[in-house]
Each structure stands twice: as structure tokens, then as C-alpha cells.
Design an enzyme around this catalytic site. Structure first.
Site, short mmCIF file in Angstrom:
data_model
loop_
_atom_site.label_atom_id
_atom_site.label_comp_id
_atom_site.label_asym_id
_atom_site.label_seq_id
_atom_site.Cartn_x
_atom_site.Cartn_y
_atom_site.Cartn_z
CD GLU A 65 -4.62 49.32 -55.49
OE1 GLU A 65 -4.87 50.45 -55.42
OE2 GLU A 65 -4.02 48.60 -54.42
CD GLU B 272 -1.52 51.83 -51.36
OE1 GLU B 272 -1.60 52.57 -52.31
OE2 GLU B 272 -2.13 51.79 -50.33
#
Length: 1012
Positions: free
Chosen positions: A520, A453
């Protein structure tokens, strides 16, 4: 920003010792290693200007300072404030500065950049004289300066990779002093914006160690397999450096492979080391063949030991070792292969966090994690989002875990700001190089991940890719931010929180050319992790899907005992920290202390490597599919179990025989059923370990499947009991029977009293009322909760429009009630309910429900009763024993389970609706005397039931479970349908088939007033 005066990056040196110690391969058991863990003197300052600037000088008196344990996080020792933020920087964002003035509300307004000053003494052993002396800090958060004996040694800024310093010129024989100045924030903090508690200090091991002047500074041991994946070659690349001041003569380097304590025949090689001038380093390579070594996989984690010996003639100068696993990684098309076999990754994301120790985790805690992870059928862990403690990689080698090894890099709060920024390019690369160099010798590492991220990547992240591949071209690379498809320069396509529909599209998309990985998915925050089994159905169905990692392994709570009378497992704000992301830190498969959450059995079942399906019930034939990649099922023990109404009535062994990996076989189960009227039968087939394994003992169950054996025959019609008496007045309907009585209040349209054997079973006016909402699951219900508020589902005002009563037989009375519930914004519910009371104390409830709006999402569709709080025992036939929901129930078999009502409260730190059980046939809530209430399904229309000591209204406003009031009722919810849990905290809502809408409907159930 990478730091200064550190030893050049290298692999994690495992041992510098004699051969006997090398075969143990424990760096901290080496004759030339000394732990500096233990008690240090400590001072904490809230601002850098307030730190003791000269504390590193030998004559500075620290005797009155506090003591602190190393390793530890100082925030958990009472210094400063632990902070939790998902991605908002907790200091003023003003790159590259961290001392700019934040809002007054921020904790960092007062604690701008806290500094921890550490000191201790240490001694150099006499037999280290003439050798090089190094110190390794495995982890210091965030940056630190180092002094020894008053002299500045260097600085480090990467908090999660080892910082090594050459201390030789700073130390002397005997007593020495080391001083460390740790800063909570550095410029590097912009790249350490992971979703976790922000905790500071020396939180990993500190090790003093020694090497000869000519030292094997680095090595890379690679294994390769032939085309048949049988024979192997070991390639050894080393860097040998002369750290001394004198020229060193030519020597030899020998590499030998050991299996246990025995040399592997023919598995060795020797290479000459040229004479080295002071400061000179040379790269050396050699190789040797190994015939038919046992291969390393997550299922078969066979390890050998490679011992490297630096010799001058017959004299051994240095011995270093490393565990070695023979495995080969390949990508062929969209398949990810280990040793020529396509594999699946079924795993979890794991942060390093324990509630009592924060990030300073111990080896015992690591082993606890790895045992639970393996026992949940996981074969994979992503080291989110940083390099873990070096011991973790060794344990994964040993126990068998495929690692996606992620670098210490996340700049979520500066999304896309560092893609092209030349000021940080070197630091971004350095963090990845450190990750690869440190852990390149571990067979468990199968994929390098660039970080998490940071944004879409840009040229800086493409430079990272080149640096990784230059060091290690044998492992694929991953970075989710690159996206998927032709513009993804990494080796694996990856997304997070993709819905099942889009996942299946990706699986079938012919334009995609790489394995697809969910880095994820199935966000496990509080009461959530819905549809994980459906995701795994797709993983198993499509070869192009590599698999995924649940977010995340454990709740990341930490204990706050600063008020000894208010012990909490804190989430954001629990220490008064601002800014914070509140509940978002509790999102694990297990609780913070590793107590199992209801998510755990669901994950274990979804991840199990054996699929069992019914082929032909008449022939008692079942198909067993072996989804292991390297394990034959003849290494497991199979058995069957037959239950009647949840109680075991027969069981036995099951002969399965050989089923090779990837193959299936039809087996026959030798059970027999002589059905009884009203009885329901289930067959359970399971597989256990036949022998002890490192991660579980013999008899541990690895897979199971339960089968419902048809619809039960109708039970004989029961006598309707003795005669009833009826009293009907303006306000109440009173019915009395043999040993029981009930009172129906005409105003609200429900029972105000139910008595059996003289005991009041209801709390006042606690009879069944339609119940449509729940104390929201945070944050997973927050997509629906605004509509619950808007339509007033949690504020319904009920009135009975019409109530009639009729005694249809001397032992049967019917109450016919028409109710209207008014919410908000013209949301109206009409309920027509008929209660049929018979002489046995059984009340049948037939409900017809109509809604003014057919499209409101409901939390449930059913009724709620408030029972006497003394009815505190719960017994049921349904799915259990832990809570389960429509989209999280495959891991919960149907059985007869019992517990206290209080035990039905799942231990979420933030109270919320919990304790639901799907597919309930009957449920009893009783007290010590045995009196109570039983609710039953009608015509196999299974119920959803919960029995809790608190109502939704009591749970919703409470922040921590310790603050719940003393229970004043047992709250029994009986539903036709319940809303699935989904994973909307960070992911999809419940799938359409698990969503309950306000459609007109009807449902029925029975209440039986139980006697003592």
C-alpha cells in the site's frame, strides 16, 4: 470456526458439461448449472432472539414476508444499518463472543446481531436424476445455516470464499425449498475486520449444479517452461471421488489442450482411474509437452483451455475445463521474474464496492473496473483484503492483470492477539487454504498473500505459510506483517506507506535479499495522492523494487437515499452508524461511481511504460525508453503535436520503429517553430494503440510527454492607455479611466470596487487580500491544520497601517499600502503592496511579505479575491484540465482550458479546498457579456490559480456537498506557491520541496479588467 458439512475445499469448478460448453468455460452457461439468483422471501430481525426460528420448515408460511433480490446486501435494501469502521469492531470486543453488551452509543446496542432469513423454491431438472446435486454460495456475509426441505444441511462462516454443500440426500425430483439463515456477526467476524463498509446478506451468486456420482472433485493445472522459456510442459493433478453408494469400475481421465476450438497437436495425456469403492477418492497425475506455446503475461494474456474428460470406454461421463496460461514465476536474488523477464508491479488495491450495490457487484461492474484499471497503465491488482468474486480472477486472466491474491483475513482490531492463539489457528489456516485451493488455476495469480494487518504473525502465520507451500510451491508468498529482512519467512519483503527516502534506502540495502514490494502506498483519500510519480521514478530506477499498489482504487462510498431529499454518497456516520471512522472510506483514484478523480491522469502518467526525455533540443532529438517487459514499441503508433500558448498549431506522425522491451532509442521529431514575441511553445510526444485491444480501442493513448520549448521572447511593450483621473479622500482612493473605474478602501487596504463597462466585477470589498490557508484536505492536511488554527491563519485581522497614492504619469497611478495582519499567539504578517494602475485598466501588484515566525507551514502564499457571482466562466493557460498541485501535476499538461466556475469544484463528497491549477500563465474569469478579470504572471514566475463558487470558510464546516449554500461569489485565489497534497491520511506528509513555509518573500502579478 471454518464451518461444517461443507464440500472439501477445491478449485473453482469452471464447467460440468459437454466439450462445446467446456471450451466456453463459463460455469453459469453449463447444462448442469442453475442459478438461484433472483427473488427470495426475506425477514430481518435485529436480534437472534427475534428471528423466526422455524422458518426453514416447509409448512412455515412466508407468503407475507418481503421480497429481496439475491445477490444483495440487506443494508442497501433498507434493513438495519450499514456501518463503516476502519478497524474498531462495531460489536463489543470480547473474543470469541459477539453478543456481549457494547456501549449504549453503538448501533449494535440496539441491533445486537441482526439475522436475515431467506427462503425460495427451486426445481431439480429430470435429467439430473441419479446424479450428485450441489449448491455453491460464492459469498454470504457473515455466517449462515442452510436447510433444504426442512433438513439442516450445514453451516459456513468464511464470508468471502465459496461455500459448497452436497444436497443429494436432501432433494427430490420436482419442487424443493431452500432456507438460509444469515447472521451479521460470528466468531469469524474477528478475522474479517477489513477497512470497508460492514454489509450483510447473500451478496454473491448462488448456483445449483450437478455432477456424476464419480466426479473430478478437484484439479490443479500447472505449466512449466524450459530453460529457454520456449517449450512447456503441462502438469495435471486431479482428485476423483466416488460420491455414490456403489463401486465404480475402472475408467480413464483424459486431458486435452485447446487453442480456441482447435486441439493443440500432441498436447494431451490419458491416465487410468482405478475402480473406486463408495466414498473413495484417488489422486491422479499426468502431463504432456507443448511446443512453443504463446506465453501468458499481463501484456500478452494469451489463454488456452484445458479440458478434462472422465470416460468409460467411449462414453463420456464428465467434462470439466479451465483456462490455462503458460507462464513461469521465479525469484532470482531481488528480482521477480515472469517467463525469465524481471517485471514491475504498478497497481492498485481494489475493494469490491459500488455505491448503489455495496458489495454485491455485477460482472459489468467488474469489467468497468478492469477497463479503467488497464487504461491507467496498471498491470497489477491486490485483492484487498479477501478473496474476490470468482469471476474477477477469470477476467484478470483474460484482460491481463497480475494479482496478489489475498486471503479473507484481517484482525486489525485484535492486532497481534491471534499470533499464537491455538483457538484460531485452524481458522486462520483454513481461510488461506480456501484462497489457494479456489484460485490456484488462474495464471493471473502470481503471489499468495496471507492476509492484512493481523499483526506480526507469530507461529500461526508460519503454519499458514507451510500450508500454502504444501499446496502450491510455484508461487511466492507475501505478508507485510512479517516485516523485512532476515526474519521475514515469506518470499517477498513488503511494507506500506514507506516514504520515498526510506524506499530508496531499502532499494540500495545490500543486507536485503528479496524483492521489495509496497503493498500500500500513496494513500488517495479525497484531495491527496501526492508524489506518486516520484515513487515510480524509484520503481523504475532500482531493479530490487518490485513496485506497489496504490491505496486504493475507488472511493468506497455508498448511496444513502433514505431521505429522498438528501441524496448523499455516505462515509462513516452517514447512516447514523456508531462507531465510525467518518471520512476515511473515501480514498480512491476514482470516485465511488467510477467517475475519474484528478488522481487518475496522474496515476496513468506515473505508470506509463514509455519514458520520453529530451536529448538535444537543437537537433530535435529525444530518447524513448521502452519500459514494457514484453511489448515492442513497433506495435504502437507515435505522433507529435506542437502548441502555441496552449493551442495546437502543428502535428504529425512520428516514425519510431522497433524498440525492444527494456531498450531505448534516440528519435528525431520533425517539428519547426517560428517564434512570435510573447508566445510560448510546447511539444507533445505520444503513443497510441495501433489496433483494438480487449481493454481499449485503436487510437487510445497509452503514454505521452510534454516539453516546454524554451523561454518565450518578450512581448512588445503595450501602450499604457488613456489618461486617468484620481480622487483621494480620507477613506477611499477612486481612479477612473476609459470605460473602467476602481475604488481602493484605505481601512482594509484593498479594492472595494472594480468596474468595467458599467459592470461591478467585485463582490463588495472583495479585492485582493493575502490568503494563507485552505479548507483542509481531510485527513491529509490535518498535520498542518492545528498550526493554522493556533496561529490564526484562518482568522487573520487585517488593517492598513499606511496608504499613499501618487499619479506618476497622466495614465499611471501608484497606490502604496502597508498592511498588518494579526493572527493568534502573536503571529503577525506585514505586507507591503504597490498597485500600479494604468489607463488600459491593468493593475500590477508587487507584494513584499514578512512574517513574525519563519517556520509556520502555509497552505498557500498568495491573495484571494471575491468576484461578482455572475463571473462564472473560467479560462486559463496552465496545467489542466483537472485540478493539480505541486506534487500531483505530472499528468496535467500545460494548455488552454475552459470550464464553468462550478465545474471547477472537484466532486469530493466532503467539501474542501480543490480546483487548484499549477504553472498558470494567465487566467480569466468572465461573465456572459465577456466582462471580467484576467490575472497574469510576470516574468515567467508562474502562478497557482483556482476559481471556485465557494470560499474556504464556506466549505470547511459542511459535511456533505449537497449542503453547500447557494453561491454568492466567485472566489479567485492567485498564489505564488501552494502546499502539496501528500498522502498523510495514511502515509507521509508532502515532501520538503512541496511544503510552503512562512519565509519572507515577494511576488507579483497583474490584474486586467476585461471589457465586453
Amino acid at each position: 470456526m471454518p464451518g461444517d458439512q461443507q464440500r472439501t475445499l477445491s478449485c473453482d469448478i469452471n464447467a460440468i458439461c459437454i466439450t462445446k460448453e467446456a471450451l466456453v468455460a463459463n460455469r453459469r452457461k453449463s447444462s448442469f448449472a442453475i442459478s438461484l439468483n433472483g427473488t427470495w422471501k426475506f425477514n430481518w430481525a435485529s436480534w437472534p432472539q427475534m428471528r423466526p426460528e422455524n422458518f426453514y420448515k416447509p409448512d412455515y408460511d412466508v407468503s407475507k414476508w418481503d421480497n429481496i433480490a439475491v445477490p444483495s446486501n440487506w443494508g442497501l435494501k433498507g434493513y438495519g444499518t450499514p456501518d463503516y469502521s476502519n478497524f474498531t469492531y462495531i460489536f463489543k470486543k470480547d473474543f470469541p463472543r459477539v453478543m456481549s453488551t457494547p456501549p449504549v452509543s453503538y448501533t449494535t446496542y440496539e441491533q445486537r446481531d441482526p439475522v436475515g432469513s431467506y427462503r425460495r423454491d427451486f426445481e431439480i431438472p429430470a435429467n439430473w436424476n441419479g446424479r450428485r446435486i450441489f449448491v455453491t454460495f460464492d459469498g454470504v456475509d457473515a455466517g449462515f445455516f442452510l436447510w433444504v426441505n426442512g433438513q439442516k444441511v450445514g453451516y459456513s462462516v468464511n464470508s468471502r470464499n465459496a461455500a459448497e454443500f452436497d444436497l443429494t440426500k436432501y432433494v427430490h425430483p420436482g419442487k424443493n425449498m431452500i432456507a438460509v439463515e444469515v447472521y451479521r456477526f460470528t466468531t469469524g467476524s474477528y478475522m474479517e475486520d477489513q477497512d470497508m463498509w460492514k454489509l450483510s446478506g447473500i451478496y454473491r451468486n448462488v448456483t445449483l449444479w450437478s455432477s456424476p456420482q464419480e466426479h473430478i472433485r478437484d484439479f490443479f493445472i500447472k505449466t512449466d517452461l524450459d530453460k529457454e522459456y520456449k517449450n512447456a510442459v503441462v502438469k495435471v493433478a486431479t482428485k476423483v471421488k466416488n460420491f455414490g453408494t456403489e463401486t465404480i469400475p475402472a475408467r480413464q481421465l483424459k486431458a486435452v489442450l485447446y487453442d480456441g476450438n482447435k486441439e493443440v497437436k500432441g498436447a494431451s495425456a490419458t491416465v487410468n482411474i482405478p475402480s473406486l469403492a463408495p466414498g473413495q477418492e484417488v489422486k491422479l497425475s499426468t502431463s504432456f509437452d507443448v511446443k512453443k506455446p504463446e506465453k501468458w503475461t499481463a501484456e500478452t494474456p494469451k489463454l488456452y483451455t484445458t479440458v478434462l474428460t472422465l470416460k468409460e470406454g467411449s462414453e463420456v461421463k464428465e467434462t470439466i475445463s479451465s483456462r490455462t496460461g503458460f507462464r513461469k514465476i521465479e525469484i532470482k536474488g531481488r528480482l521477480f521474474l515472469v517467463n525469465g523477464v524481471p517485471i514491475k508491479l504498478k497497481g492498485v488495491n481494489r475493494h469490491e464496492n459500488w455505491p448503489d450495490d455495496g458489495h454485491a457487484i455485477t460482472e459489468d461492474q467488474m469489467v468497468k473496473d478492469i477497463l479503467l484499471i488497464k487504461q491507467a497503465n496498471c498491470n497489477h491488482v491486490r485483492t484487498c483484503h479477501y478473496s474476490d468474486d470468482p469471476r474477477w480472477y477469470e477476467l484478470c486472466d483474460e484482460y491481463g492483470i497480475y494479482l496478489v491474491a489475498e486471503a479473507n483475513l484481517e484482525s486489525h482490531g485484535s492486532w497481534d492477539e491471534f499470533n499464537e492463539d491455538p483457538r484460531v489457528k485452524a481458522a486462520l489456516i483454513d481461510r488461506n487454504v480456501a484462497n489457494v485451493e479456489n484460485f490456484k488455476n488462474h495464471p493471473s495469480v502470481i503471489i499468495w498473500s496471507l492476509g492484512n494487518e493481523c499483526g506480526s504473525g507469530g507461529s500461526n502465520f508460519r503454519a499458514i505459510l507451510k500450508a500454502i507451500r504444501d499446496i502450491d510451491p510455484t508461487r511466492p508468498t507475501h505478508y507485510q506483517g512479517f516485516g523485512i529482512g532476515k526474519n521475514n519467512p515469506a518470499d517477498i519483503d513488503s511494507e506500506m506507506y514507506t516514504g520515498v527516502g526510506d524506499l530508496e534506502k531499502h532499494a540500495k540495502d545490500s543486507t536485503l535479499t528479496k524483492p521489495f514490494y509496497l503493498c500500500e502506498y500513496a494513500h488517495a483519500m479525497f484531495n491527496s495522492m501526492g508524489a506518486v510519480a516520484i515513487y515510480n521514478d524509484l520503481f523504475d530506477k532500482y531493479p530490487s523494487l518490485l513496485g506497489g499498489a496504490i491505496w486504493e482504487w475507488q472511493d468506497q462510498g455508498i448511496y444513502n437515499d433514505r431521505d429522498p431529499n438528501h441524496h448523499i454518497t455516505a462515509y462513516g456516520g452517514g447512516f447514523g452508524d456508531v462507531p465510525n471512522d467518518r471520512y476515511f472510506i473515501h480514498k480512491g483514484v476514482v470516485f465511488s461511481d467510477r467517475t475519474l478523480k484528478p488522481h487518475y491522469p496522474e496515476l496513468k502518467h506515473a505508470y506509463q511504460w514509455i519514458t520520453i526525455t529530451e536529448k538535444d533540443r537543437q537537433k530535435k532529438e529525444f530518447t524513448v525508453k521502452n519500459r514494457y517487459q514484453f511489448t515492442n514499441l513497433d506495435s504502437l503508433t507515435a505522433k507529435w503535436l506542437l502548441s502555441e500558448n496552449g493551442k495546437t498549431i502543428a502535428s504529425g506522425p512520428l516514425k519510431v520503429g522497433s524498440i525492444a522491451p527494456g531498450q531505448d532509442k534516440v528519435i528525431k521529431v520533425p517539428y519547426s517553430v517560428n517564434p512570435k514575441p510573447g508566445a510560448e511553445y510546447f511539444l507533445r510526444i505520444s503513443f497510441d494503440l495501433s489496433d483494438n485491444q480487449l481493454w481499449a480501442k485503436k487510437g487510445f493513448e497509452v503514454a505521452e510527454q510534454q516539453f516546454e520549448l524554451g523561454t518565450p521572447e518578450a512581448a512588445p511593450t503595450q501602450d499604457l492607455g488613456a489618461a486617468l483621473t484620481l480622487q483621494d479622500d480620507q477613506n477611499n482612493i477612486k481612479i477612473k479611466g476609459a470605460g473602467f473605474s476602481v475604488v481602493f478602501d484605505k481601512k482594509p487596504g484593498t479594492f472595494s470596487q472594480m468596474q468595467r463597462g458599467g459592470q461591478q466585477l467585485l463582490k463588495d470589498n472583495g479585492g485582493p487580500m493575502l490568503h494563507l490557508w485552505r479548507a483542509p484536505h481531510r485527513k491529509d492536511d490535518m498535520w498542518a491544520y492545528p498550526d493554522w488554527e493556533k496561529n490564526g491563519l484562518n482568522h487573520m485581522r487585517w488593517n492598513a497601517d499606511k496608504v499613499t497614492v501618487k499619479q506618476v504619469k497622466d495614465n499611471v497611478i501608484k497606490i502604496d499600502a502597508q498592511l498588518t495582519g494579526n493572527g493568534r499567539n502573536n503571529f503577525v504578517v506585514h505586507q507591503h503592496v504597490i498597485y500600479t494602475v494604468n489607463g488600459n485598466g491593468v493593475i500590477k501588484s508587487d507584494n513584499d511579505i514578512k512574517f513574525s515566525d519563519q517556520n509556520v507551514v502555509l497552505a498557500r502564499l498568495g491573495v484571494r479575491l471575491f468576484l461578482n457571482k455572475d463571473l462564472n466562466e473560467f479560462n486559463y493557460l496552465g496545467r489542466g484540465p483537472m485540478e493539480n498541485y505541486a506534487d500531483r501535476k505530472r499528468g496535467s499538461d500545460v494548455g488552454n482550458f475552459a470550464s464553468t466556475v462550478m465545474a471547477q469544484m472537484t466532486g469530493y463528497e466532503k467539501p474542501m479546498e480543490c480546483g487548484n491549477h499549477e504553472d498558470v500563465r494567465w487566467a480569466k474569469v468572465t461573465g456572459a457579456s465577456g466582462s471580467g478579470i484576467e490575472v497574469r504572471e510576470l516574468e515567467t514566475n508562474h502562478l497557482q490559480v483556482s476559481a471556485l463558487p465557494y470560499s474556504d470558510e464556506q466549505m470547511q464546516p459542511v459535511e456533505y456537498k449537497i449542503d453547500l449554500p447557494t453561491p454568492d461569489a466567485t472566489v479567485l485565489c492567485v498564489s505564488k506557491k501552494t502546499l502539496g497534497v501528500g498522502s498523510y491520511g495514511c502515509g507521509p506528509r508532502p515532501l520538503p520541496q512541496f511544503v510552503v513555509h512562512s519565509k519572507d518573500t515577494n511576488f507579483s502579478y497583474e490584474i486586467d479588467l476585461l471589457s465586453k
